[in-house]
Design an enzyme around this catalytic site. Structure first.
Site, PDB file in Angstrom:
ATOM      1  N   ASN A   1       6.783  35.510 -42.559  1.00  0.00           N
ATOM      2  CA  ASN A   1       6.235  34.745 -43.689  1.00  0.00           C
ATOM      3  C   ASN A   1       6.118  33.299 -43.240  1.00  0.00           C
ATOM      4  O   ASN A   1       7.012  32.810 -42.545  1.00  0.00           O
ATOM      5  CB  ASN A   1       7.187  34.769 -44.890  1.00  0.00           C
ATOM      6  CG  ASN A   1       7.174  36.099 -45.601  1.00  0.00           C
ATOM      7  OD1 ASN A   1       6.447  37.004 -45.233  1.00  0.00           O
ATOM      8  ND2 ASN A   1       7.996  36.205 -46.641  1.00  0.00           N
ATOM      9  N   GLY A   2       5.070  32.612 -43.672  1.00  0.00           N
ATOM     10  CA  GLY A   2       4.928  31.200 -43.306  1.00  0.00           C
ATOM     11  C   GLY A   2       3.651  30.982 -42.512  1.00  0.00           C
ATOM     12  O   GLY A   2       2.765  31.839 -42.491  1.00  0.00           O
TER      13      GLY A   2
ATOM     14  N   CYS B   1       3.651  36.282 -49.032  1.00  0.00           N
ATOM     15  CA  CYS B   1       4.104  37.453 -48.282  1.00  0.00           C
ATOM     16  C   CYS B   1       5.537  37.813 -48.654  1.00  0.00           C
ATOM     17  O   CYS B   1       6.300  36.986 -49.131  1.00  0.00           O
ATOM     18  CB  CYS B   1       4.056  37.144 -46.795  1.00  0.00           C
ATOM     19  SG  CYS B   1       2.442  36.581 -46.268  1.00  0.00           S
TER      20      CYS B   1
ATOM     21  N   GLU C   1      -7.122  17.320 -67.102  1.00  0.00           N
ATOM     22  CA  GLU C   1      -6.295  18.459 -66.712  1.00  0.00           C
ATOM     23  C   GLU C   1      -5.028  18.520 -67.580  1.00  0.00           C
ATOM     24  O   GLU C   1      -4.626  19.603 -68.027  1.00  0.00           O
ATOM     25  CB  GLU C   1      -5.934  18.341 -65.222  1.00  0.00           C
ATOM     26  CG  GLU C   1      -4.973  19.389 -64.708  1.00  0.00           C
ATOM     27  CD  GLU C   1      -5.430  20.833 -64.897  1.00  0.00           C
ATOM     28  OE1 GLU C   1      -6.604  21.063 -65.248  1.00  0.00           O
ATOM     29  OE2 GLU C   1      -4.598  21.739 -64.723  1.00  0.00           O
TER      30      GLU C   1
ATOM     31  N   ARG D   1       4.936  39.122 -56.229  1.00  0.00           N
ATOM     32  CA  ARG D   1       4.568  37.884 -55.522  1.00  0.00           C
ATOM     33  C   ARG D   1       3.089  37.854 -55.157  1.00  0.00           C
ATOM     34  O   ARG D   1       2.575  36.816 -54.751  1.00  0.00           O
ATOM     35  CB  ARG D   1       5.378  37.776 -54.216  1.00  0.00           C
ATOM     36  CG  ARG D   1       6.865  37.625 -54.440  1.00  0.00           C
ATOM     37  CD  ARG D   1       7.626  37.972 -53.181  1.00  0.00           C
ATOM     38  NE  ARG D   1       7.374  37.062 -52.099  1.00  0.00           N
ATOM     39  CZ  ARG D   1       8.157  36.044 -51.765  1.00  0.00           C
ATOM     40  NH1 ARG D   1       9.249  35.817 -52.456  1.00  0.00           N
ATOM     41  NH2 ARG D   1       7.870  35.272 -50.759  1.00  0.00           N
TER      42      ARG D   1
END
Ligand code: F6R
Length: 609
Positions: free
Chosen positions: A100-101, A2, A482, A27
């Site tokens: 945000n969060g 966000c 990986e 973002r």
């Protein structure tokens, strides 16, 4: 991830907010919105999808507001939609909040506020913040925000506007970035520097626990727990706009590697209790779990490698046989799937065509399907019966890094959930694993802080070579696969991952002094075996770099270089082992002059048939 923008000044707020949001588009987001202080009340405009959709809605009327807040949302709680987009408001439209969060205790707060008569409109965790401010407001917005913050658990950067105190804006942060920009008689609040760079280079970087009140008189910073005033010094931004988007990192890949401690913390948030895990999004009774006679894990690329770790854990802990398939193989091989099979699909994007096809095929055959995905509202998330979201935030670099380590966390959580349901391991053991799991994000941080420079020096072994091998046993072999994919993908060095014990069955012929070997040895019961394999390749003059825990002296004596991983239990080691391997691929590729964020021949997700 966000994005937040706020404006307080004498200019028209709307174009500045939209421009700021555009600067945060990199973002990743799935909806956006703004709230501005108009005469007569706060006016909110929100739209799902791209910023142009919001702009189109905004173009239908004129705005005079000089104060406002804006947000780009990457869905976490609740799918992407107009209603779930920020800003969120209280019952009467007096308070607007962007956030945000993750608010970990939002469910219990929501229940409490609903019982108090508050009316919720969205599915988000953020909306509780607006209602909490409404609940605590007694004529002083700063006081109400402080009381609201005292109630919430989790991470946040939050900005609040109130029509009842229309001449101030209040913002605070804990574990989520927030800056304040200082213009000429105007102020900006943002989650990231690019949003304000067009207007100012003078900023204050807010620290955890700090709150700021913006007014025509200036800025007032305080500690929101003690109420004490704080003096802060100005940070002058010297980077250009492009560098700022990457947070000062040279490439998105490096930024995302360094974001892993936060991504790992966010993915565990609210899911660990001291002796059990909580997976609110998975709805299986112990009776249903007992009926599964098989787990089938299906995914592509890096996500498939996370599945290989999952197999080791589920078989070892929950004692259920597990098959792991590459999705493009699974869908065409008529797999034996029925209503006694638990299918787990893993996908960062949630849109990979083969994975989605495997999910649909499995449902058709009556299987229960759990998705592990990073994108709320993606096709995989919508179509699976249950979802375990990873909270890594958007991955912009093509090479997957933080998605992989959080997918492993998703697998660990699921393996523990199944183990709990089946009662196949003692409670004390589960308590110990959960305690160790909680420490993993801090240990990841130690590797990044203390190990990155050392890895940079190890990259010199790969300057001239055209081929490399990754070897390991058990879970180390899964991580080797990986590591080898990452090196191939961005450095264009041919790399192979081999189960160490298999080398002697022919492949040793390829090992020469020009073939660097990365030997992974984090599985304590297999230390000796791996050392004997290292001795085999050393006999062919290969240079060997070992990755292990301190105390593995036999390995130390037999390799050319050694990198120590912070101690943890065998089963959790893959998350920590892969981080230096990601860094190694990154530094090798940069040294070779490759475009790390956009490797040749590759796109971020493969959604076409
Ligand atoms: C490698 C990489 C790919 C993806 C694969 C699956 O760095 O990014 O191998 O892991 O294409 O993508 P998702 O997880 O989106 O299904």
């Amino acid at each position: 991830m966000c994005g937040i923008v706020g404006y307080f000044g004498e200019k028209s707020a709307v174009p500045i907010l939209v421009e700021g949001l555009r600067k945060l588009e990199y973002r990743g987001y799935d909806s956006s919105g703004i709230a501005v202080m108009e005469e007569g009340g706060i006016r909110i405009t929100k739209s799902v999808g791209k910023l142009v959709n919001l702009e189109e809605k905004l173009s239908n009327r004129t705005y005079n507001a000089k104060i406002g807040i804006g947000h780009t949302r990457w869905a976490t709680h609740g799918r992407p939609s107009d209603v779930n987009a920020h800003p969120h408001m209280d019952c009467h439209g007096d308070f607007a909040v962007v956030h945000n969060g993750i608010i970990e205790n939002y469910l219990e707060l929501r229940e409490w506020l609903t019982a108090e008569g508050h009316l919720f409109r969205s599915e988000t965790d953020t909306e509780v913040l607006a209602h909490l401010v409404e609940h605590f407001y007694k004529g002083d917005l700063q006081d109400a925000v402080k009381k609201m913050l005292a109630k919430v658990e989790g991470s946040y950067a939050v900005v609040v506007l109130s029509y009842k105190n229309p001449d101030i804006m209040v913002a605070a942060r804990k574990d989520s970035p927030l800056i304040v920009g200082i213009g000429d008689g105007e102020y900006f609040v943002a989650s990231d520097i690019p949003a304000v760079l067009k207007y100012t280079r003078k900023t204050y970087i807010m620290e955890d626990g700090e709150m700021v009140t913006v007014s025509a008189k200036g800025l007032k910073f305080c500690d929101f727990t003690t109420g004490e005033c704080i003096e802060k010094s100005v940070f002058e931004v010297t980077w250009d706009a492009v560098a700022a988007e990457k947070g000062g990192y040279e490439h998105f890949m490096l930024k995302e590697i360094f974001e892993q401690p936060k991504a790992l913390r966010d993915t565990l948030a609210g899911r660990l209790n001291h002796d059990h895990v909580v997976l609110q999004e998975v709805d299986l009774t112990p009776k249903e779990v007992a009926l599964f006679n098989k787990v089938a894990i299906v995914a592509c690329g890096t996500a498939y490698h996370a599945g290989l770790i999952g197999k080791g854990l589920i078989e070892h802990w929950a004692k259920i046989p597990v098959e792991v398939d590459i999705a493009s193989e699974f869908r065409y091989r008529a797999p034996l799937i029925d209503d006694k099979t638990l299918v787990v699909v893993i996908s960062q994007s949630g849109e990979t065509a083969d994975t989605l096809a495997a999910l649909r095929e499995s449902k058709k055959k009556g299987a229960r399907v759990i998705a592990i995905t990073n994108v709320v509202g993606s096709s995989v998330a919508r179509e699976a019966h249950d979802v375990i979201h990873t909270w890594a935030g958007p991955e912009i670099a093509v090479a997957s890094t933080k998605a992989y380590t959080t997918q492993i966390e998703g697998m660990i959580l699921l393996a523990l959930y199944l183990t709990q349901a089946k009662g196949t391991m003692p409670k004390e053991w589960i308590t110990e694993i959960i305690s160790e799991l909680g420490k993993i994000p801090d240990k990841a941080e130690i590797i990044l802080k203390e190990g990155a420079e050392r890895i940079k020096t190890l990259a010199r072994y790969f300057e001239e070579v055209s081929s490399a091998f990754f070897i390991g046993r058990g879970l180390d072999w899964a991580v080797a696969q990986e590591g080898s994919l990452k090196l191939k993908e961005i450095s264009y060095i041919h790399a192979e991952a081999y189960a160490s014990g298999e080398l002697k069955h022919g492949t040793l012929a390829l090992i020469t002094e020009d073939t660097p070997i990365i030997a992974l040895a984090t599985q304590r019961d297999l230390y000796e075996k791996t050392v004997s394999n290292v001795i085999e390749v050393k006999a062919r003059d290969a240079k060997v770099i070992g990755f292990t825990f301190e105390g593995n002296t036999d390995l130390y004596k037999s390799v050319n270089e050694i990198f120590y991983i912070p101690e943890t239990v065998n089963e959790l080691a893959p998350i920590l082992t892969v981080i230096p391997l990601q860094l190694l691929s990154y530094y090798v590729s940069v040294a070779r002059g490759n475009d790390v964020d956009k490797p040749r021949n590759l796109a971020k997700s493969v959604t076409v048939e």
